[in-house]
Design a protein around this motif. Structure first.
Motif, short mmCIF file in Angstrom:
data_model
loop_
_atom_site.label_atom_id
_atom_site.label_comp_id
_atom_site.label_asym_id
_atom_site.label_seq_id
_atom_site.Cartn_x
_atom_site.Cartn_y
_atom_site.Cartn_z
N ALA A 144 0.80 -1.17 -0.13
CA ALA A 144 0.01 -0.04 -0.12
C ALA A 144 0.99 1.19 -0.02
O ALA A 144 2.04 1.23 0.70
N PRO A 145 0.24 2.13 -0.69
CA PRO A 145 1.08 3.59 -0.67
C PRO A 145 1.34 4.10 0.70
O PRO A 145 0.41 3.98 1.71
N ALA A 146 2.40 4.65 0.88
CA ALA A 146 2.62 5.47 2.50
C ALA A 146 1.62 6.56 2.59
O ALA A 146 1.53 7.41 1.54
N ALA A 175 -10.45 0.82 8.55
CA ALA A 175 -10.14 1.03 10.32
C ALA A 175 -8.60 1.40 10.08
O ALA A 175 -7.87 0.83 9.61
N ALA A 176 -8.58 2.32 11.14
CA ALA A 176 -7.25 2.83 11.45
C ALA A 176 -6.38 1.63 12.01
O ALA A 176 -6.70 0.64 12.72
N ALA A 177 -5.08 1.88 11.65
CA ALA A 177 -4.03 0.91 12.05
C ALA A 177 -3.58 1.12 13.34
O ALA A 177 -4.12 1.97 14.00
N PRO A 178 -2.99 0.07 14.21
CA PRO A 178 -2.55 0.20 15.68
C PRO A 178 -1.85 1.68 15.82
O PRO A 178 -1.12 1.91 14.79
N ALA A 179 -1.87 2.09 16.92
CA ALA A 179 -1.19 3.51 17.21
C ALA A 179 0.49 3.18 16.91
O ALA A 179 0.95 4.24 16.31
N ASN A 180 0.90 2.16 17.10
CA ASN A 180 2.53 2.04 16.80
C ASN A 180 2.71 1.95 15.23
O ASN A 180 3.86 1.55 14.77
N ASP A 181 1.49 1.95 14.38
CA ASP A 181 1.88 1.72 12.78
C ASP A 181 1.75 3.08 12.36
O ASP A 181 1.70 3.25 11.07
N ASP A 182 1.43 4.15 13.19
CA ASP A 182 1.44 5.46 12.81
C ASP A 182 2.66 6.01 12.05
O ASP A 182 3.70 5.45 12.35
N VAL A 216 25.66 11.51 14.51
CA VAL A 216 24.43 10.80 13.62
C VAL A 216 23.32 10.53 14.75
O VAL A 216 23.53 9.91 15.87
N LEU A 217 22.15 11.01 14.28
CA LEU A 217 21.21 11.16 14.98
C LEU A 217 20.02 10.10 15.01
O LEU A 217 19.71 10.00 13.48
N ALA A 218 19.19 9.83 15.88
CA ALA A 218 18.05 8.75 15.24
C ALA A 218 17.08 9.67 14.69
O ALA A 218 16.79 10.70 15.13
N ALA A 219 16.53 9.12 13.66
CA ALA A 219 15.65 9.82 12.66
C ALA A 219 14.05 9.95 13.44
O ALA A 219 13.19 10.76 13.15
N ALA A 220 13.96 9.18 14.31
CA ALA A 220 12.46 9.14 14.86
C ALA A 220 12.76 8.02 16.34
O ALA A 220 13.80 7.45 16.42
N ASP A 221 11.64 7.96 17.12
CA ASP A 221 11.70 7.36 18.37
C ASP A 221 11.74 5.93 17.94
O ASP A 221 11.05 5.67 16.81
N GLY A 222 12.29 5.26 18.51
CA GLY A 222 12.33 3.47 18.04
C GLY A 222 13.33 2.75 19.13
O GLY A 222 13.34 3.33 20.16
N LEU A 237 27.12 -0.45 11.59
CA LEU A 237 25.81 -0.02 11.21
C LEU A 237 24.90 -0.25 12.30
O LEU A 237 25.18 -0.98 13.39
N VAL A 238 23.98 0.81 12.41
CA VAL A 238 22.87 0.68 13.41
C VAL A 238 21.46 0.68 12.74
O VAL A 238 21.35 1.43 11.57
N ILE A 239 20.67 -0.20 13.07
CA ILE A 239 19.13 -0.35 12.65
C ILE A 239 18.25 -0.12 13.63
O ILE A 239 18.52 -0.49 14.85
N VAL A 240 17.58 0.74 13.54
CA VAL A 240 16.42 1.23 14.42
C VAL A 240 14.95 0.77 14.20
O VAL A 240 14.64 1.50 12.76
N LYS A 241 14.13 0.23 14.60
CA LYS A 241 12.76 -0.49 14.16
C LYS A 241 11.85 0.53 15.11
O LYS A 241 11.77 0.88 16.46
N HIS A 242 11.00 1.19 14.21
CA HIS A 242 10.05 2.44 15.05
C HIS A 242 8.83 2.19 15.20
O HIS A 242 8.13 2.38 16.10
N ASN A 243 8.33 1.16 14.57
CA ASN A 243 6.86 0.51 14.64
C ASN A 243 6.90 -0.75 13.81
O ASN A 243 7.84 -1.15 13.09
N ASN A 244 5.64 -1.41 13.48
CA ASN A 244 5.43 -2.43 12.76
C ASN A 244 5.74 -2.45 11.15
O ASN A 244 5.68 -3.15 10.52
#
Length: 303
Positions: A144-146, A175-182, A216-222, A237-244
């Motif tokens: 699905a498109p972002a 229906a809206a996705a869970p909050a952590n998918d915002d 180098v800064l985190a681009a979002a909470d995660g 390398l650093v990988i940060v997961k922000h939501n699902n």
């Protein structure tokens, strides 16, 4: 008294002539008898014949079929091609699979009960969504498109809002996705200029300029799902997961300042810029939606 006349002088030699002829004939016959009349013999070399191949052995009974367990069946083969599953390809590692599937690689290890994450086989099929998740729904969500949110350049005071023209009717959405998918509240991971932009299929993110040691800064909470140098081509390398839905990757650092499973906030310093596994000092920054790289410039705020 007169006797019989005397024989002529050559009479004795004439009388012996038949005896000589007889004797010669006997000698000749004896010679012929002693000599075997052999046919001429021609010596011939034996002819070499080309060796003929032996006939293939014929089995008296049909060969027994190999037992069914002789063919190795790789784990998860029954799920190949199903939504939510991934078939291991040559060169894959658990870290790369996690990045490309938008998951924490440790979660994939746990979901598949893998004892040694360094021992995965080409052709092995892995679950890459949580066991309780609807894989089909997640697959459709991945394409699905972002969500694009339009923001006004200059917010108006609340008092003036009543005089504004009514907003168009909202489009009915599922229906809206869970909050952590915002959609995360994005911020730039570095203050440097962009050296190279995103290019579908070639450049998976942005190359951002800087000096060795720049923050180098985190681009979002995660939450950090990987911090290390085990992915070829990315250096430290650093990988940060922000939501699902989203995760970000920060590559080529000289120093990592966070550890796996550590929570981070937007704007927090997570590494120092470097040139590990790169030709120059730079930050390679990716945003991945359901594991697929998307253009960060379309999601980051204007500057």
């Amino acid at each position: 008294m007169i006797g019989p006349p005397a024989p002529p002088a050559n009479m004795h030699s004439t009388a012996r002539l038949p005896n000589l002829l007889l004797l010669c004939g006997l000698v000749w016959l004896a010679g012929c008898a002693g000599t075997q009349n052999k046919a001429p013999v021609e010596e011939r070399q034996p002819t070499r014949q080309a060796a003929k191949p032996l006939p293939a052995p014929v089995a008296s009974t049909p060969p027994l079929a190999a037992p069914a367990d002789a063919v190795k069946v790789l784990p998860g083969a029954e799920n190949a091609g199903k939504p939510g599953y991934y078939t291991v390809k040559p060169g894959d590692t658990m870290i790369r699979i996690g990045l490309e599937q938008g998951q924490n690689w440790r979660d994939i290890v746990r979901w598949n009960s893998i004892e040694n994450p360094n021992l995965i086989e080409v052709g092995q099929v892995l679950r890459v969504v949580p066991p309780q998740a609807d894989a089909t729904a997640l697959a459709s969500q991945a394409v699905a498109p972002a969500k694009v949110e339009s923001k006004p350049l200059d917010a108006k005071p609340a008092a003036a809002a009543s005089t504004a023209a009514p907003a168009p009717a909202a489009v009915v959405a599922p229906a809206a996705a869970p909050a952590n998918d915002d959609e995360p509240a994005w911020a730039w991971p570095s203050a440097g200029s962009v050296l190279a932009g995103f290019e579908e299929g070639k450049q998976k993110g942005l190359a951002i300029a800087g000096k060795a040691g720049d923050p180098v800064l985190a681009a979002a909470d995660g939450r950090v799902v990987y911090a290390g140098s085990g992915l070829r081509g990315y250096g430290n390398l650093v990988i940060v997961k922000h939501n699902n839905t989203y995760l970000t990757a920060y590559a080529h650092n000289q120093t990592l300042l966070v550890k796996e499973d550590q929570a981070v906030r937007r704007g927090q310093k997570i590494a120092e810029m470097g040139s590990s596994d790169a030709e120059r000092v730079q930050l390679h920054f990716e945003i991945r939606r359901q594991g697929k790289p998307v253009d960060p410039a379309k999601l980051l705020p204007a500057r």
